[in-house]
Motif scaffolding. Sequence first.
Motif, PDB file in Angstrom:
ATOM      1  N   GLU A   1       0.810  -1.218   0.000  1.00 32.14           N
ATOM      2  CA  GLU A   1       0.000   0.000   0.000  1.00 32.14           C
ATOM      3  C   GLU A   1       0.846   1.273   0.000  1.00 32.14           C
ATOM      4  N   TYR A   2       2.158   1.127   0.154  1.00 28.72           N
ATOM      5  CA  TYR A   2       3.014   2.313   0.244  1.00 28.72           C
ATOM      6  C   TYR A   2       3.011   3.134  -1.037  1.00 28.72           C
ATOM      7  N   VAL A   3       2.969   2.462  -2.191  1.00 20.33           N
ATOM      8  CA  VAL A   3       2.975   3.188  -3.470  1.00 20.33           C
ATOM      9  C   VAL A   3       1.782   4.140  -3.549  1.00 20.33           C
ATOM     10  N   GLU A   4       0.620   3.660  -3.152  1.00 25.16           N
ATOM     11  CA  GLU A   4      -0.574   4.511  -3.191  1.00 25.16           C
ATOM     12  C   GLU A   4      -0.493   5.603  -2.134  1.00 25.16           C
ATOM     13  N   ALA A   5       0.007   5.273  -0.951  1.00 25.71           N
ATOM     14  CA  ALA A   5       0.147   6.282   0.097  1.00 25.71           C
ATOM     15  C   ALA A   5       1.084   7.402  -0.347  1.00 25.71           C
ATOM     16  N   LYS A   6       2.195   7.028  -0.984  1.00 32.14           N
ATOM     17  CA  LYS A   6       3.151   8.040  -1.448  1.00 32.14           C
ATOM     18  C   LYS A   6       2.529   8.917  -2.535  1.00 32.14           C
ATOM     19  N   ARG A   7       1.737   8.304  -3.431  1.00 29.43           N
ATOM     20  CA  ARG A   7       1.069   9.089  -4.475  1.00 29.43           C
ATOM     21  C   ARG A   7       0.130  10.120  -3.860  1.00 29.43           C
ATOM     22  N   LEU A   8      -0.623   9.707  -2.845  1.00 31.88           N
ATOM     23  CA  LEU A   8      -1.552  10.620  -2.196  1.00 31.88           C
ATOM     24  C   LEU A   8      -0.814  11.725  -1.440  1.00 31.88           C
ATOM     25  N   LEU A   9       0.320  11.385  -0.825  1.00 29.63           N
ATOM     26  CA  LEU A   9       1.107  12.398  -0.123  1.00 29.63           C
ATOM     27  C   LEU A   9       1.633  13.458  -1.096  1.00 29.63           C
ATOM     28  N   LYS A  10       2.113  13.016  -2.240  1.00 28.50           N
ATOM     29  CA  LYS A  10       2.593  13.963  -3.247  1.00 28.50           C
ATOM     30  C   LYS A  10       1.451  14.850  -3.735  1.00 28.50           C
ATOM     31  N   PHE A  11       0.281  14.260  -3.883  1.00 23.16           N
ATOM     32  CA  PHE A  11      -0.900  14.997  -4.321  1.00 23.16           C
ATOM     33  C   PHE A  11      -1.287  16.065  -3.292  1.00 23.16           C
ATOM     34  N   LEU A  12      -1.256  15.713  -2.011  1.00 26.25           N
ATOM     35  CA  LEU A  12      -1.635  16.661  -0.963  1.00 26.25           C
ATOM     36  C   LEU A  12      -0.665  17.834  -0.864  1.00 26.25           C
ATOM     37  N   ASN A  13       0.561  17.634  -1.315  1.00 24.30           N
ATOM     38  CA  ASN A  13       1.556  18.715  -1.245  1.00 24.30           C
ATOM     39  C   ASN A  13       1.163  19.942  -2.050  1.00 24.30           C
ATOM     40  N   TYR A  14       0.265  19.783  -3.007  1.00 22.16           N
ATOM     41  CA  TYR A  14      -0.143  20.926  -3.829  1.00 22.16           C
ATOM     42  C   TYR A  14      -1.035  21.903  -3.062  1.00 22.16           C
ATOM     43  N   PHE A  15      -1.625  21.466  -1.962  1.00 24.02           N
ATOM     44  CA  PHE A  15      -2.653  22.255  -1.284  1.00 24.02           C
ATOM     45  C   PHE A  15      -2.118  22.998  -0.072  1.00 24.02           C
ATOM     46  N   LEU A  16      -2.548  24.261   0.087  1.00 25.21           N
ATOM     47  CA  LEU A  16      -2.375  24.955   1.349  1.00 25.21           C
ATOM     48  C   LEU A  16      -3.482  24.486   2.289  1.00 25.21           C
ATOM     49  N   PRO A  17      -3.164  24.250   3.569  1.00 30.57           N
ATOM     50  CA  PRO A  17      -4.175  23.695   4.483  1.00 30.57           C
ATOM     51  C   PRO A  17      -5.204  24.728   4.921  1.00 30.57           C
ATOM     52  N   ILE A  18      -6.393  24.225   5.238  1.00 30.25           N
ATOM     53  CA  ILE A  18      -7.478  25.035   5.797  1.00 30.25           C
ATOM     54  C   ILE A  18      -7.801  24.488   7.176  1.00 30.25           C
ATOM     55  N   PRO A  19      -7.877  25.327   8.214  1.00 31.59           N
ATOM     56  CA  PRO A  19      -8.181  24.829   9.561  1.00 31.59           C
ATOM     57  C   PRO A  19      -9.646  24.428   9.695  1.00 31.59           C
ATOM     58  N   SER A  20      -9.900  23.464  10.579  1.00 32.82           N
ATOM     59  CA  SER A  20     -11.258  22.932  10.712  1.00 32.82           C
ATOM     60  C   SER A  20     -12.200  23.853  11.465  1.00 32.82           C
ATOM     61  N   ASP A  21     -11.672  24.810  12.227  1.00 34.46           N
ATOM     62  CA  ASP A  21     -12.562  25.655  13.022  1.00 34.46           C
ATOM     63  C   ASP A  21     -13.413  26.585  12.162  1.00 34.46           C
ATOM     64  N   SER A  22     -13.101  26.657  10.883  1.00 36.85           N
ATOM     65  CA  SER A  22     -13.900  27.497   9.985  1.00 36.85           C
ATOM     66  C   SER A  22     -15.025  26.718   9.307  1.00 36.85           C
ATOM     67  N   ILE A  23     -15.164  25.417   9.624  1.00 33.17           N
ATOM     68  CA  ILE A  23     -16.158  24.581   8.968  1.00 33.17           C
ATOM     69  C   ILE A  23     -17.431  24.527   9.813  1.00 33.17           C
ATOM     70  N   PRO A  24     -18.588  24.854   9.251  1.00 35.19           N
ATOM     71  CA  PRO A  24     -19.843  24.828  10.027  1.00 35.19           C
ATOM     72  C   PRO A  24     -20.123  23.434  10.582  1.00 35.19           C
TER      73      PRO A  24
END
Length: 556
Positions: free
Chosen positions: A517-540
Amino acid sequence: MEEKKMLKVMVNGTEYTYPQGVSYRTIAADFQQRFPYDILLVNRDGKLCELHKTLDRDCSLKMVTAQDIPGIQTYERSTVFLMLKAFYDVVGRENVDRIRVEYSLSRALFIRAQGQFILDQALLERVEERMRALSAQALPIEKRSISTDDAIELFQRERLIHKAQLFSFRINSHVNVYSLDGFVDYFYGYMVPDTGYIRCFGLQLFENGFVLRLPTRKDPNQLGGFQPAMKVFHELYDSNLRAESLNVSNVAELNTVVSQGNTMPLILAYEAMMEKKIGDIAAEIAARRAVRFVMIAGPSSSGKTTFSHRLSTQLRACGLRPHAIATDNYFKNRDDTPRDENGDYDFEGLGAMDVEQFNTDMVRLLNGETVDLPTYNFKKGVREYNGNSLTLGEGDVLVIEGIHCLNDQFTYALPRESKYKIYISCLTTLNIDDHNRIPSTDARLLRRIERDARTRGYSAQATIKMWPSVRRGEENNIFPFQDSADVIFNSALIYETALLKTYVQPLLFGVPRDSEEYVEAKRLLKFLNYFLPIPSDSIPKTSLMREFIGGGCYHV
């Protein structure tokens, strides 16, 4: 001349020796006759490698073809690159304003093209002919690393502004770009070594764009059938327009919103759009006086439970009295459950459900009778009756959620006019850039990883491992019926991957490097690197995303 060092290579349990510096393509050629389809990549000790890479250590290799998920992803990505090159060759680079690869549709990709040309089938035939000519030449697809600043300047010069904007948020100092006969582009993921590997494709005019048809994993040498679910397509198209109206149609635009501190208005606008859609569905149900059964189905991690709660709230606002029923309570007793080809219980198929009892109870309710409803004891594997009775009166409706709710064989005894069918799915339209799409399955998998960890204590490795089985169940029991729904509800939220990033990243880092499962996990990690994070306290607290990250006002 210095003799090259010989290295040990294990393939399928057998040891071979190759000189240091030999390409993986050369090694793959030695094993190609053992595979019915082209070897497109190699898996070296859990790491995917393109065939142009060279051997530099003792290792174990697994050959990857288009029958493997990373292989078919590589083939799709390479075909898109070939199509873009051919389109620009035929039309002229100066005449193309924008080509957007938007989403998957029935084993094809829907694409919109804008510029100084007439998009018709005759043009697509010329582009496809050019693709085949480039394929026949087996032109090399070359990869090189350039500085991030140079990449930004390159794509600004090529008028690929979305890519230049994406790299302005990149931390790494370098970017890998691909070139094909002078045409340069950026792609998230791996490529085949040359155009000779890309032979199975087709272009077809569709709606206000066209589709790039692709093969299937089952038979990578044959195009998959193109039978698009039109209701799903129109919901995807409308969702895309909504995102464009908020100026957030790709990751770079989302990151811009986040970096400028404008996240909250975006979240509230998108949540308001979703609530309005739910309200419109409730109003339509209320207007259909004969409807007594609201049937909800969708693939895993679509947010069905939260949607059912929010829909019930809107139904109450319309003067109706909703009652929730889970079809899971109508599972057959464990001893009567059919088994699959591996001898395991098949809980996904219709045969696992007591269809007769469900229809008997629902017809009796429809006729005004009082019915004792079952509760399924999953520990014991039996249905139990605990005094939960129900009688339908004027204004009462049942909100029924389950995998088979769109299948009329499951509700065969209920009059069509008494049913209102809803298909819900996370149909993401947010893409990394114009040429790199985000599959809806990735969005659902990220949701599932977080929810499984929070509510069930599952590791990311366990969730990734079971995901192919989940997907097979969806392909057989949900997707064939999606266009029979009265309405399609898209549960994707434009900001959700940025929100899930901080939750899912640590879980993915926990996947062992020596696991499959590491190959898929690494692919998803690379994908997430494109995003700036949003904190959860702003979610209704009413947000559908609370079903996955917790902290919501519904008990889900």
